[in-house]
Motif scaffolding. Structure first.
Motif, mmCIF file in Angstrom:
data_model
loop_
_atom_site.group_PDB
_atom_site.id
_atom_site.type_symbol
_atom_site.label_atom_id
_atom_site.label_comp_id
_atom_site.label_asym_id
_atom_site.label_seq_id
_atom_site.Cartn_x
_atom_site.Cartn_y
_atom_site.Cartn_z
ATOM 1 N N LEU A 65 0.838 -1.199 0.000
ATOM 2 C CA LEU A 65 0.000 0.000 0.000
ATOM 3 C C LEU A 65 0.871 1.247 0.000
ATOM 4 O O LEU A 65 1.856 1.320 0.744
ATOM 5 C CB LEU A 65 -0.917 0.000 1.234
ATOM 6 N N VAL A 66 0.508 2.201 -0.840
ATOM 7 C CA VAL A 66 1.208 3.487 -0.870
ATOM 8 C C VAL A 66 0.266 4.560 -0.353
ATOM 9 O O VAL A 66 -0.873 4.674 -0.818
ATOM 10 C CB VAL A 66 1.682 3.845 -2.298
ATOM 11 N N LEU A 67 0.729 5.307 0.620
ATOM 12 C CA LEU A 67 -0.051 6.422 1.168
ATOM 13 C C LEU A 67 0.461 7.730 0.584
ATOM 14 O O LEU A 67 1.650 8.035 0.696
ATOM 15 C CB LEU A 67 0.063 6.461 2.698
ATOM 16 N N HIS A 68 -0.433 8.497 -0.027
ATOM 17 C CA HIS A 68 -0.118 9.857 -0.464
ATOM 18 C C HIS A 68 -0.572 10.790 0.659
ATOM 19 O O HIS A 68 -1.777 10.922 0.920
ATOM 20 C CB HIS A 68 -0.849 10.181 -1.766
ATOM 21 N N ILE A 69 0.381 11.448 1.312
ATOM 22 C CA ILE A 69 0.085 12.209 2.529
ATOM 23 C C ILE A 69 0.394 13.677 2.315
ATOM 24 O O ILE A 69 1.456 14.031 1.795
ATOM 25 C CB ILE A 69 0.914 11.669 3.721
ATOM 26 N N GLY A 70 -0.555 14.529 2.749
ATOM 27 C CA GLY A 70 -0.353 15.960 2.676
ATOM 28 C C GLY A 70 -1.004 16.583 1.455
ATOM 29 O O GLY A 70 -1.438 15.893 0.525
ATOM 30 N N PRO A 71 -1.091 17.915 1.453
ATOM 31 C CA PRO A 71 -1.664 18.620 0.306
ATOM 32 C C PRO A 71 -0.743 18.545 -0.901
ATOM 33 O O PRO A 71 0.422 18.143 -0.791
ATOM 34 C CB PRO A 71 -1.796 20.063 0.825
ATOM 35 N N THR A 72 -1.246 18.968 -2.039
ATOM 36 C CA THR A 72 -0.472 18.906 -3.274
ATOM 37 C C THR A 72 0.853 19.637 -3.157
ATOM 38 O O THR A 72 1.883 19.202 -3.689
ATOM 39 C CB THR A 72 -1.290 19.499 -4.440
ATOM 40 N N SER A 73 0.865 20.748 -2.446
ATOM 41 C CA SER A 73 2.088 21.546 -2.302
ATOM 42 C C SER A 73 3.143 20.875 -1.442
ATOM 43 O O SER A 73 4.321 21.252 -1.478
ATOM 44 C CB SER A 73 1.741 22.915 -1.709
ATOM 45 N N ASN A 74 2.741 19.889 -0.647
ATOM 46 C CA ASN A 74 3.681 19.209 0.250
ATOM 47 C C ASN A 74 3.416 17.712 0.230
ATOM 48 O O ASN A 74 3.445 17.048 1.263
ATOM 49 C CB ASN A 74 3.552 19.772 1.672
ATOM 50 N N LEU A 75 3.143 17.182 -0.932
ATOM 51 C CA LEU A 75 2.741 15.783 -1.063
ATOM 52 C C LEU A 75 3.949 14.858 -0.948
ATOM 53 O O LEU A 75 4.972 15.059 -1.598
ATOM 54 C CB LEU A 75 2.047 15.569 -2.411
ATOM 55 N N ARG A 76 3.796 13.825 -0.105
ATOM 56 C CA ARG A 76 4.825 12.800 0.038
ATOM 57 C C ARG A 76 4.155 11.429 -0.016
ATOM 58 O O ARG A 76 2.978 11.288 0.332
ATOM 59 C CB ARG A 76 5.607 12.984 1.347
ATOM 60 N N ALA A 77 4.916 10.432 -0.442
ATOM 61 C CA ALA A 77 4.361 9.087 -0.616
ATOM 62 C C ALA A 77 5.206 8.072 0.142
ATOM 63 O O ALA A 77 6.445 8.114 0.098
ATOM 64 C CB ALA A 77 4.303 8.729 -2.095
ATOM 65 N N PHE A 78 4.534 7.143 0.836
ATOM 66 C CA PHE A 78 5.217 6.126 1.622
ATOM 67 C C PHE A 78 4.619 4.759 1.321
ATOM 68 O O PHE A 78 3.401 4.594 1.353
ATOM 69 C CB PHE A 78 5.091 6.431 3.120
ATOM 70 N N LYS A 79 5.503 3.785 1.054
ATOM 71 C CA LYS A 79 5.039 2.409 0.857
ATOM 72 C C LYS A 79 5.061 1.687 2.199
ATOM 73 O O LYS A 79 6.083 1.682 2.904
ATOM 74 C CB LYS A 79 5.929 1.669 -0.141
ATOM 75 N N LEU A 113 -4.317 10.829 1.852
ATOM 76 C CA LEU A 113 -4.578 11.427 3.165
ATOM 77 C C LEU A 113 -4.131 12.887 3.087
ATOM 78 O O LEU A 113 -3.126 13.284 3.690
ATOM 79 C CB LEU A 113 -3.812 10.674 4.261
ATOM 80 N N PRO A 114 -4.858 13.730 2.362
ATOM 81 C CA PRO A 114 -4.395 15.096 2.078
ATOM 82 C C PRO A 114 -4.386 16.022 3.281
ATOM 83 O O PRO A 114 -3.704 17.044 3.265
ATOM 84 C CB PRO A 114 -5.394 15.578 1.023
ATOM 85 N N GLU A 115 -5.127 15.697 4.337
ATOM 86 C CA GLU A 115 -5.222 16.601 5.487
ATOM 87 C C GLU A 115 -4.161 16.322 6.546
ATOM 88 O O GLU A 115 -4.053 17.068 7.514
ATOM 89 C CB GLU A 115 -6.617 16.502 6.115
ATOM 90 N N ASP A 116 -3.395 15.264 6.388
ATOM 91 C CA ASP A 116 -2.435 14.875 7.414
ATOM 92 C C ASP A 116 -1.061 15.491 7.169
ATOM 93 O O ASP A 116 -0.696 15.804 6.032
ATOM 94 C CB ASP A 116 -2.300 13.348 7.465
ATOM 95 N N ASP A 117 -0.316 15.652 8.249
ATOM 96 C CA ASP A 117 1.041 16.182 8.174
ATOM 97 C C ASP A 117 1.999 15.052 7.792
ATOM 98 O O ASP A 117 2.101 14.047 8.528
ATOM 99 C CB ASP A 117 1.445 16.771 9.524
ATOM 100 N N PRO A 118 2.694 15.163 6.665
ATOM 101 C CA PRO A 118 3.539 14.054 6.195
ATOM 102 C C PRO A 118 4.626 13.632 7.176
ATOM 103 O O PRO A 118 4.826 12.437 7.418
ATOM 104 C CB PRO A 118 4.144 14.607 4.893
ATOM 105 N N ALA A 119 5.354 14.608 7.724
ATOM 106 C CA ALA A 119 6.467 14.266 8.615
ATOM 107 C C ALA A 119 5.980 13.548 9.864
ATOM 108 O O ALA A 119 6.604 12.580 10.332
ATOM 109 C CB ALA A 119 7.231 15.531 8.993
#
Length: 420
Positions: A65-79, A113-119
């Motif tokens: 599963l890959v999670l796309h986290i954060g808004p478009t301006s700060n988007l990060r992806a984690f497997k 998960l666009p509303e979450d803080d990636p870090a």
């Protein structure tokens, strides 16, 4: 503690109780929001990847599963491994199980998960996957806001227990890191989540004293945060702050206007006309400076009327200087006496700013000499400030149920037991 927790001992009624009643009758309510959630109400759906996908960071290189986290301006992806994540949280379990049937067989399974803080979520994912060294390293290098963001997510996904082993160490790091740039609304939420009663009430006290009315009248603002939009702890916490702030401001204004009125009426206690002994001068604070060090000889004592005239004139002159920036007659409106407002509802500034203004005004009054300490408003106000602290302390303990309810205290106790 007396039954009259704040306000001048002279005059009818208790200004704080009256102020609280007036504020409650006015129905001055702020915007509420839920700061704690047992589950995420919004259904998380499989992501639709638009444009260029971010570089995927492997939390688990064999993950599914890959999670796309954060808004478009700060988007990060984690497997990650979906089964591992599912076992850590009822919230994650619910939406992973719901969408498992839609898992693609020939491409990546992606969730947004666009509303979450990636870090912060990355730190949680490291913990979930047993990569504790990575999580602790990240927190050690982070600024004071990381723990707040982390606990927001722990609250959202109902998994605060995951950070139990490191919570107290991270809290100490956060407190140390925020000493220079305090954000007490963040500290309040951190303390609420970790069950730190003393830190929570201390943070609330700082928020109340530094809060001011927003320009559009929509609520209170403190530390650049619209409190109605902040996570603070219990539901609609900002609404509990408003009557306390209102009461403190009203009591301060009442003290100021009582000083002016009583000088006009000659009701201020009579000074001692003789050279005081050590026991007679205990009312004078060694840390309080009255500005000008020139003193009137006790061998030629002033009358009580003379004291009142000097002090009254000094208060008015200092108020004009403070509020208008000049004492020159040509810069003043003829026939208008400039004083502080009489009603708390007229003041948008914070209680802390008002306290500072009153200290400036009263300390600008000419010193009256030995034996006149009881006449001087600066010494009287210094004593009065102690009742402000006593009142906020009583509110912190749940005075009149304004700040903490029994259920709130119980919740704090349970969280403290969880985190130790």
């Amino acid at each position: 503690m007396s039954s009259d927790p704040i306000g001048p001992t002279e005059g009818p009624g208790n200004p704080v109780e009256k102020a609280v009643e007036n504020q409650q009758e006015a129905g001055n309510q702020g915007k509420g929001r839920t700061s704690e959630a047992a589950a995420v109400e919004k259904t998380v759906a499989p992501a639709t990847v638009v444009g260029k996908s971010p570089v995927v960071e492997n939390i688990d290189e064999d993950g599914d599963l890959v999670l796309h986290i954060g808004p478009t301006s700060n988007l990060r992806a984690f497997k990650i491994d979906s089964s591992t994540l599912r076992r850590t949280s009822e919230v994650f379990r619910a939406w992973i199980c719901r969408w498992r049937t839609d898992k693609p067989s020939d491409s990546q399974w992606v969730f947004d998960l666009p509303e979450d803080d990636p870090a912060s979520l990355k730190t949680i994912l490291h913990i979930v996957h047993g990569q504790f060294d990575q999580a602790t390293k990240t927190m050690a290098e982070s600024d004071g806001s990381m723990l707040y963001e982390l606990l927001v997510l722990c609250d959202k996904y109902n998994m605060a227990y995951m950070i139990k082993p490191w919570a107290n160490a991270w809290l100490n790091h956060t407190i140390k890191d925020t000493q220079d740039k305090p954000s007490y609304w963040k500290l309040a939420f951190i303390a609420w989540e970790l069950g730190r009663y003393d830190l929570f009430t201390e943070s609330c006290q700082n928020i109340i004293l530094t809060s001011q009315a927003s320009h559009d009248g929509s609520g209170l603002v403190a530390y650049e945060c619209q409190l109605g939009d902040c996570r603070l702890g219990p539901l609609k916490m900002e609404e509990r702050f408003e009557p306390i702030r209102y009461a403190i401001i009203q009591a301060l204004l009442d003290f100021y206007h009582t000083e002016v009125k009583d000088r006009l009426l000659g009701k201020v206690p009579t000074h001692s006309p003789v050279q005081p002994t050590a026991s007679r001068s205990v009312g004078r604070s060694p840390t309080l400076s009255f500005g000008n060090t020139r003193q009137t000889s006790s061998r030629s004592p002033m009358t009580n009327t003379a004291c009142n005239q000097i002090v009254l004139g000094g208060i008015i002159q200092a108020t004009v200087t403070l509020l208008r920036g000049s004492t020159k007659t040509e810069n003043m409106d003829a026939g208008i006496l400039v004083l502080l407002p009489t009603e708390a509802s007229e003041l948008k500034d914070s209680p802390a700013k008002l306290i500072g203004q009153m200290i400036t005004i009263f300390q600008a009054v000419q010193p009256l000499g030995s034996g006149h300490e009881i006449c001087h408003p600066a010494a009287r106000f210094l004593s009065f400030q102690k009742t402000i602290k006593e009142f906020t302390a009583e509110c912190n303990k749940g005075w009149e149920g304004l700040l903490l309810t029994p259920a709130d205290k119980g919740r704090l106790a349970k969280r403290r037991l969880l985190f130790g």
